[in-house]
Scaffold this active site. Structure first.
Site, short mmCIF file in Angstrom:
data_model
loop_
_atom_site.label_atom_id
_atom_site.label_comp_id
_atom_site.label_asym_id
_atom_site.label_seq_id
_atom_site.Cartn_x
_atom_site.Cartn_y
_atom_site.Cartn_z
N LYS A 204 -2.99 8.47 -31.49
CA LYS A 204 -3.13 7.49 -30.41
C LYS A 204 -2.59 8.09 -29.11
CE LYS A 204 -1.67 2.89 -29.04
NZ LYS A 204 -0.98 1.66 -29.39
N GLU A 210 4.28 16.29 -35.01
CA GLU A 210 3.69 16.78 -36.26
C GLU A 210 2.19 17.05 -36.09
OE1 GLU A 210 5.60 14.13 -35.83
OE2 GLU A 210 6.78 13.64 -37.62
N GLY A 264 -0.87 1.55 -33.66
CA GLY A 264 -1.19 2.64 -34.59
C GLY A 264 -1.40 2.15 -36.01
N ARG A 265 -0.52 1.25 -36.48
CA ARG A 265 -0.62 0.79 -37.87
C ARG A 265 -1.71 -0.25 -38.07
NH1 ARG A 265 4.03 -0.26 -35.33
NH2 ARG A 265 4.68 -2.40 -34.94
N GLU A 350 7.34 -1.21 -40.26
CA GLU A 350 7.37 -0.81 -38.85
C GLU A 350 7.16 -2.05 -37.97
OE1 GLU A 350 4.51 2.06 -36.87
OE2 GLU A 350 6.10 3.48 -37.29
N HIS A 381 5.93 1.93 -66.77
CA HIS A 381 6.63 2.95 -67.57
C HIS A 381 7.66 3.68 -66.73
CE1 HIS A 381 3.81 2.24 -70.84
NE2 HIS A 381 2.93 2.05 -69.87
N LYS A 510 13.09 10.89 -33.28
CA LYS A 510 12.12 11.80 -32.65
C LYS A 510 12.79 12.59 -31.53
CE LYS A 510 7.80 9.15 -32.94
NZ LYS A 510 6.80 8.44 -32.16
#
Ligand code: F6P
Length: 546
Positions: A204, A210, A264-265, A350, A381, A510
């Site tokens: 965005k 990253e 973004g999400r 978030e 399990h 960040k």
């Protein structure tokens, strides 16, 4: 938060204390219609919250709470483009991205739908071109592999949805690289041929450390193999920062934009969904959008008591704030939804991991729970032991389809369904000491040994769960499920009176990572660094040369 809301929270707490002796089996025994009274349907989509401790009184109080918190007005404000993201002064309009052509959505008096339709059409032309082999690499070869480079919302949505819709995937292979750990990019690229690989850089902001690092390294890999001039044909980008994308060297006809009113999400519905569109095609992608927009219409118009996202949110509020449960588990009995828990972690945590109200005052109730999970039956399990017998109850949200896609493996689906039903039943029912002891005796265990073993085999029961059931996980169903969860998060945030649409909590880390990179590269700790971090840096620096 208004005095009315606080008062209803108090009333709910008193009500819970009064009902403390009630058990879930007792509630079912007292009301044979409990399932019908405590479940909601939107054709094949079913929300069953009857295996929670909600009673008619609880639900009425929770609905009062939603009304007192102004959920309806806040919902209408969001859907009509009011800038409800106050700290960033932005509208919140991911719902506009899935509206059908011809509808009008105003932001600052401007209809955004023509631009939305324009980007969707451009994505369609590009995606179908890649799928058909008419959009090719530099040498004219068809793309066999598409690598999406992005992180957070620019990764989790398309990665989750591409896996979810694997049975509809008939386009090129898709890969998702998110982590700045070089292993992620390296391991992905080592089996790929640059001549037939397309990269989509999704960010965005187009500044995320990253993503930019991975994009630069991918570009170097490609240019190293095919030459710099091949970059234009092998890269596309998705961003709101069109100038930054152009500066990276991606051609304007390969840039797919979106807008600052898309978080973004919440961006899977935007050009961030391009990899998914390449995988499943434009028609199936439209069906995915249609599922979400139909759920939006339900959210916008159904009375609160019949509103699926509202009821899902109210069970969340009940468990988090009144019962005090700190986490909730999302367990899809659907292998294709394996990434849904990770996707919901970002969506929920978030959005609602906040400690001040929209006005910047400390919140008066706990906000977002920890969201976690894994697909069933695998979780059974691993961590289900704690959910059944641990000391802290964990409300579970089960997701299950009526049908699978796998021909010849229908019996597997029956087993999957049986396990899903068995887990919510076991959590609810539990097993008393007498039952445990009798069962041991019936197996021929001696009385003394039965007394010794029985306490280990007791299940407290009355452990809450919600089940979400649907016909089959097709694009339409997936669109509805994601929109259901988006609006659930919205309603919970509205009740807590927090801003669910910013994420300042990710900033400090960040900033520190940026300042620490030179220290890591030089091995010299800045004086401001804590003793612990300086010690770790010294250890890692020493080990790096070993
Ligand atoms: O660091 C958090 C975050 O800003 C998320 O909200 C977002 O989805 C992710 O980083 C990626 O951001 P971008 O799409 O701008 O690269």
């Amino acid at each position: 938060m208004s005095a009315d809301v606080d008062r209803i929270f108090d009333t709910l707490a008193e009500h819970r204390a009064r009902e403390a002796g009630a058990t879930l089996p007792g509630l079912f025994a007292a009301d044979p219609e409990r399932f019908n009274r405590f479940s909601l349907r939107l054709d094949d989509l079913l929300l069953d919250y009857s295996k929670t401790s909600l009673t008619e009184t609880t639900r009425a109080l929770l609905l009062d709470l939603a009304r007192a918190a102004g959920v309806e007005a806040k919902r209408d404000a969001m859907l009509s483009g009011v800038p409800i993201n106050l700290t960033e002064k932005r509208a919140v309009l991911h719902t506009a991205l899935r509206r059908r052509a011809g509808e009008v959505v105003l932001v600052d008096g401007q209809d955004v739908m023509p631009e939305v339709a324009g980007v969707l059409a451009a994505m369609g032309v590009f995606a179908e071109g890649v799928r058909a082999g008419t959009v090719t690499g530099e040498g004219g070869e068809r793309f066999t592999d598409v690598v999406n480079i992005g992180i957070g919302g620019s990764d989790l949505g398309p990665a989750m949805a591409t896996l979810a819709l694997a049975p509809y995937h008939d386009g090129p292979r898709l890969h998702f690289v998110s982590n700045v750990d070089g292993a992620h990019l390296y391991d992905t690229l080592k089996s790929l041929d640059p001549k037939t690989t397309l990269f989509i850089v999704a960010s965005k902001t187009f500044t995320t450390q990253e993503t930019m690092a991975n994009a630069r390294s991918a570009r170097a890999w490609l240019a190293g193999a095919l030459g710099e001039k091949a970059v234009g044909s092998h890269f596309a980008a998705v961003s709101t920062a069109l100038d930054k994308v152009a500066a990276f060297g991606i051609a304007s006809d390969r840039i797919f934009g979106f807008w600052d009113w898309v978080g973004g999400r919440y961006s899977i519905w935007s050009a961030v969904g391009l990899p998914l569109m390449i995988a499943i095609g434009t028609e199936a992608f439209r069906s995915f959008l249609d599922g979400a927009t139909d759920l939006d219409a339900h959210f916008a118009t159904a009375p609160l008591e019949e509103n699926l996202p509202v009821l899902l949110a109210l069970t969340g509020i009940w468990h988090r704030d009144i019962c005090g449960y700190a986490t909730r588990a999302v367990i899809p009995y659907d292998q294709h939804l394996a990434r849904l828990p990770a996707y919901l972690q970002q969506l929920d945590m978030e959005s609602n991991g906040k400690r001040v109200t929209r006005e910047g005052k400390p919140v008066s109730h706990d906000t977002g729970p920890v969201v976690w999970g894994e697909p069933g039956t695998n979780g059974q399990h691993a961590f289900f032991q704690l959910i059944h017998q641990g000391t802290s109850p964990v409300p579970v949200e089960f997701l299950i389809a009526a049908r699978g896609h796998e021909p010849g493996l229908e019996r597997h689906h029956a087993m999957l369904m049986a396990n899903c039903l068995a887990q919510s039943e076991a959590l609810m029912r539990g097993r008393t000491l007498e039952e445990a002891r009798d069962q041991l005796l019936a197996k021929g265990v001696g009385a003394e040994e039965a007394d010794r073993l029985a306490p280990h085999r007791v299940f407290p029961g009355s452990r809450p769960s919600v089940s979400i059931a649907y016909g089959i996980l097709d694009p339409y169903a997936l669109g509805r499920i994601i929109a259901l969860y988006e609006h659930r998060v919205f309603v919970e945030g509205a009740i807590w009176d927090i801003n669910s649409f910013d994420q300042w909590g990710v900033e400090l880390g960040k900033e520190l990572a940026d300042t620490l990179l030179p220290a890591v590269e030089s091995g010299v700790a800045p004086p401001s660094l804590s003793g612990s971090s300086a010690g770790l840096l010294a250890h890692l620096t020493a080990q790096a040369v070993a």
